[in-house]
Design an enzyme around this catalytic site. Structure first.
Site, short mmCIF file in Angstrom:
data_model
loop_
_atom_site.label_atom_id
_atom_site.label_comp_id
_atom_site.label_asym_id
_atom_site.label_seq_id
_atom_site.Cartn_x
_atom_site.Cartn_y
_atom_site.Cartn_z
N VAL A 52 3.55 -6.10 0.64
CA VAL A 52 3.06 -4.60 0.32
C VAL A 52 2.82 -3.64 1.68
O VAL A 52 2.69 -4.30 2.69
CB VAL A 52 1.88 -4.64 -0.58
N GLU A 53 2.85 -2.40 1.29
CA GLU A 53 2.67 -1.34 2.44
C GLU A 53 3.57 -1.53 3.39
O GLU A 53 3.01 -1.46 4.68
CB GLU A 53 1.20 -1.19 2.94
N GLY A 54 4.91 -1.73 3.09
CA GLY A 54 5.86 -1.91 3.96
C GLY A 54 6.21 -3.33 4.34
O GLY A 54 5.39 -3.91 5.01
#
Length: 823
Positions: free
Chosen positions: A497-499
């Site tokens: 997640v988040e990149g």
């Protein structure tokens, strides 16, 4: 003067002027002085002066330099510069640079690093950590949460709302707690040590989401309405960005909003008709207000001439007609509230856009600016907190668990894995402290946040694997007494997640770092895109010749450091850490030199050479990680007992930097250039090694022995010994085991027999029977045996307990029958 002596002097002068980054005018004057000396001694003549004039005059006469050198180079630069999309430009512009820029300059200012203030908790923040956070940790049973109800209990949800856990980032004037980034990090670290579900539930609303977006960009009406409700827990927010067709490439979201007129609450107004299909949205199944990212279009020109307005963010109440929420994803047995949401032709007013209609099309800028802060807090803190707790737990288990008549922690194979866990725990906490400290100083460190997210989640994953290997069967058998398995299972979630981490390493860290942190590249790019030709030429000229001097300096510095072993580089301390500062300065110069040469040699292709970028990013990253450790060691009083942890963390980073540069040179497309660079950087070959076996032994022993340094390593984690906290039980049993060892030895001596270190209750009975120990000592042995057995025990279940579909009593029979039929 002999010509050879003069040439040596000329070379030395050139080297020195490059090393100190002398200005063009100073360099020219120094060369003139040397020529004058050579003329005085009849060493050089007219031809040398003529060559000097041919080179020096065009460089030093502005009108000639601008028209005949800088302008052609500017035109060439425009042709070879890779095209940059609007979203890429916004990502580059988002956030700020901080000490990461120092690390890119080839000569970091270590005094500046140590002058940054050490983050500290306020009295209110400390009371929250010791009060409500401690209380909610005691309320959560992770097995009950993850296996039995697949959610936090209603009592925990209410406690989180009542105590404003979702309001840590909201300002006090709206009723929030307005905690520092450092305080948020300490809260999340403590929660993660107990439950990943708990930490995720608290972390997301305080990270990238409606709360932060409203505070930064919302209209006053939006702020006055939503922020107090969010602070009180009356609204549960989520933020929907990811779509089935747009994961890591979030800017490619297909979700749309169409500007049109339609009736809303009985009146015809100008608004947006929204259609979306989102997934992986944390808190979506229970959200009351949905932050939505979509591409806004104005086909009829109702707002102006621009048809495609771009990515926009809006706040949508989830009870509106046409919205679907409630279904859940099940991410790796970590059942935090996460799921899809869809909307079909949902019409809302324009003032639902965060910031109002003036912010239409500004959503991507808003997101990347906020992400540059949030990405440095939530996932790095969750990772660091998990590893800190696991480090203490695994150290205690390694001392408590015995095989082959000795604690398993005394085996060298176990020591190696323990050392990695302990060293990484120290490093990870150092990085969260330094990174959140930067945020509290007003920075929005986009490059640092990417470094922290990638490396701390990766170190968390590797540490969980090491811990699982040490625990063996204890770690793989699920149940209420297993404190490791859920963290091990859930590690890939943080990676994703988040990149996604592959993307973050190969594109983001260096892709942004090279442009944002380099002292001249961004200025050159900005000059090339400036429509004012006169100003563009002036700016490019200034950046270009600064860049040339910078490059020559770093070549000179790299070669000097290689030939001298970096021994003459200044260091802020003359102790065991001195050479660490010197080596980091050396590698900083190497990074700057390699970056410039890679850009020059590869040009626009560097953007596509992701593995080259990734290795350069690794160098920048580990320079930062090691710097954070040195700052932590200094901020905490340079305690000698902490030195093994610092040494392991920094030496591991230095070795990784060397490996990254070595791999880069081995795979650099231009082999001739790669060989030349290797002669500059590694003239005698690579020499750094991993942390030594002796250092591993020191850290493994530290993790298995109660001490002040071990306490500092686990600072602020939930270790309360309340009878229900397994980590408290581990700590107590570790202390009891150590206290029992001399008592056990007395019984063995009295019996003249080496007993195995288990069944300590029976040992107590034997010892009392021969008057070898006191009643108090016997009681301690019995209590220790109870704790020891509880720690090493694993759970077992009735077969029916493991069947999830208990309504289907013939499930197993049907399953086996279908398998047989398939065969």
């Amino acid at each position: 003067m002999d010509i050879t002596l003069w040439l040596i002097a000329a070379f030395s002068l050139t080297w020195f002027m490059s090393y100190v980054r002398a200005s063009l005018s100073t360099f020219t004057f120094a060369c003139m002085t040397l020529l004058a000396i050579g003329t005085f001694f009849n060493t050089i003549g007219f031809v040398s002066w003529l060559l000097f004039a041919v080179i020096a005059l065009p460089l030093n006469i502005d009108i000639i330099r601008l028209q005949f050198i800088s302008m052609p180079l500017l035109n060439l630069f425009k042709k070879i510069m890779p095209p940059m999309s609007e979203t890429e430009q916004q990502a580059i512009d988002a956030g700020t640079t901080w000490f990461d820029a120092e690390l890119f300059r080839g000569n970091p200012d270590w005094t500046k690093l140590h002058n940054y203030p050490q983050p500290r908790l306020s009295a209110q923040e400390k009371a929250f950590l010791d009060g409500p956070v401690e209380q909610v940790c005691a309320m959560v049973n992770d097995w009950h949460t993850t296996h039995e109800i697949a959610d936090l209990s209603p009592e925990v949800w209410q406690f989180l709302k009542d105590n404003q856990f979702f309001a840590m980032i909201i300002k006090k004037k709206y009723g929030g707690l307005e905690f520092s980034a450092f305080a948020q990090s300490r809260v999340l670290q403590k929660l993660t040590g107990v439950s990943s579900v708990l930490a995720s539930t608290v972390g997301v609303p305080n990270s990238l989401g409606p709360g932060e977006l409203l505070q930064e960009y919302g209209t006053k009406a939006q702020q006055d309405y939503y922020l107090p409700r969010l602070a009180k827990g009356q609204e549960i927010p989520c933020f929907a960005l990811t779509s089935p067709e747009a994961g890591s490439d979030a800017s490619a979201i297909p979700d749309t909003g169409i500007i049109c007129r339609q009736k809303f609450e009985g009146k015809e107004i100008l608004g947006m008709k929204l259609t979306w299909d989102k997934r992986y949205i944390t808190l979506a199944p229970i959200a009351t207000v949905l932050g939505l990212a979509f591409k806004l279009e104005d086909p009829d020109g109702l707002l102006g001439d621009k048809k495609d307005l771009g990515i926009t963010c809006a706040l949508i109440p989830t009870n509106m007609e046409g919205i679907t929420i409630g279904r859940r994803h099940f991410p790796l047995n970590i059942p935090f509230q996460n799921g899809p949401t869809q909307g079909k032709d949902v019409f809302v007013p324009l003032d639902y856009i965060i910031g109002g209609s003036d912010m239409a099309g500004q959503g991507w800028r808003m997101l990347v600016e906020c992400l540059s802060v949030g990405r440095a807090i939530t996932l790095p803190s969750n990772s660091a907190g998990g590893v800190k707790t696991v480090a203490l737990a695994t150290g205690a288990y390694s001392r408590i668990r015995q095989q082959f008549k000795l604690p398993i922690g005394k085996m060298e194979g176990i020591e190696e894995a323990l050392a990695r866990i302990g060293g990484n725990a120290y490093l990870m906490d150092a990085v969260t402290i330094m990174s959140t400290g930067a945020i509290d100083l007003g920075e929005k460190p986009s490059v640092i946040s990417a470094i922290a997210k990638y490396h701390l989640t990766e170190k968390m994953r590797s540490s969980m694997i090491d811990a699982m290997d040490i625990h063996g069967g204890k770690g793989i058998c699920m149940g209420p007494s297993n404190y490791l398995a859920r963290g091990y299972q859930g590690a890939p979630i943080a990676i994703t997640v988040e990149g996604a981490n592959i993307l973050t390493r190969s594109l983001i860290i260096y892709g942004q770092g090279a442009i944002r942190c380099h002292p001249y590249v961004l200025a050159e790019i900005q000059a090339a895109s400036n429509n004012d030709e006169e100003q563009a030429l002036s700016d490019f000229d200034h950046a270009l010749f600064g860049h040339i001097g910078f490059s020559l300096s770093n070549i000179s510095r790299s070669l000097s450091c290689s030939l001298t072993g970096s021994r003459f580089i200044s260091s802020p301390f003359n102790d065991e850490t001195k050479h660490y500062y010197q080596l980091l300065t050396r590698f900083s110069a190497n990074l700057a030199m390699l970056s410039d040469i890679a850009m020059l040699a590869l040009g626009a292709d560097l953007k596509r050479k992701e593995r080259i970028s990734a290795r350069l990013g690794d160098v920048l990253s580990h320079l930062y990680l090691a710097s954070a450790c040195l700052k932590r060691f200094n901020d905490e009083g340079r305690k000698q007992d902490d030195l093994p942890l610092l040494q392991w963390a920094v030496e591991d980073s230095l070795f990784t930097i060397q490996q990254a540069i070595d791999a880069l040179l081995n795979n650099f497309p231009n082999k001739w250039l790669a060989r030349s660079l290797r002669l500059i950087i590694f003239p005698l070959g690579t020499w750094l090694t991993k942390p030594s076996d002796n250092l591993d032994h020191q850290i493994a022993t530290l993790l298995q022995t109660p001490s002040d340094v071990r306490t500092r390593l686990g600072k602020d984690q939930y270790l309360t010994r309340d009878g229900n906290n397994v980590f408290g039980l581990l700590e107590q049993t570790l202390e009891n085991i150590i206290a029992c060892e001399p008592i056990f030895a007395k019984v063995c001596i009295a019996l003249d027999k080496k007993l195995p270190f288990y069944h300590l209750d029976k040992v107590a009975k034997l010892g009392l029977g021969i008057n070898a120990i006191s009643a108090t000592e016997a009681t301690l042995l019995i209590k220790t045996e109870e704790g020891r057995k509880a720690i090493i025990s694993v759970d077992d279940f009735d077969s029916n307990e493991l069947i999830s579909n208990k309504n289907d009593t013939n499930y197993l029979q049907k399953k086996f029958k279908s398998l047989l039929e398939g065969i």
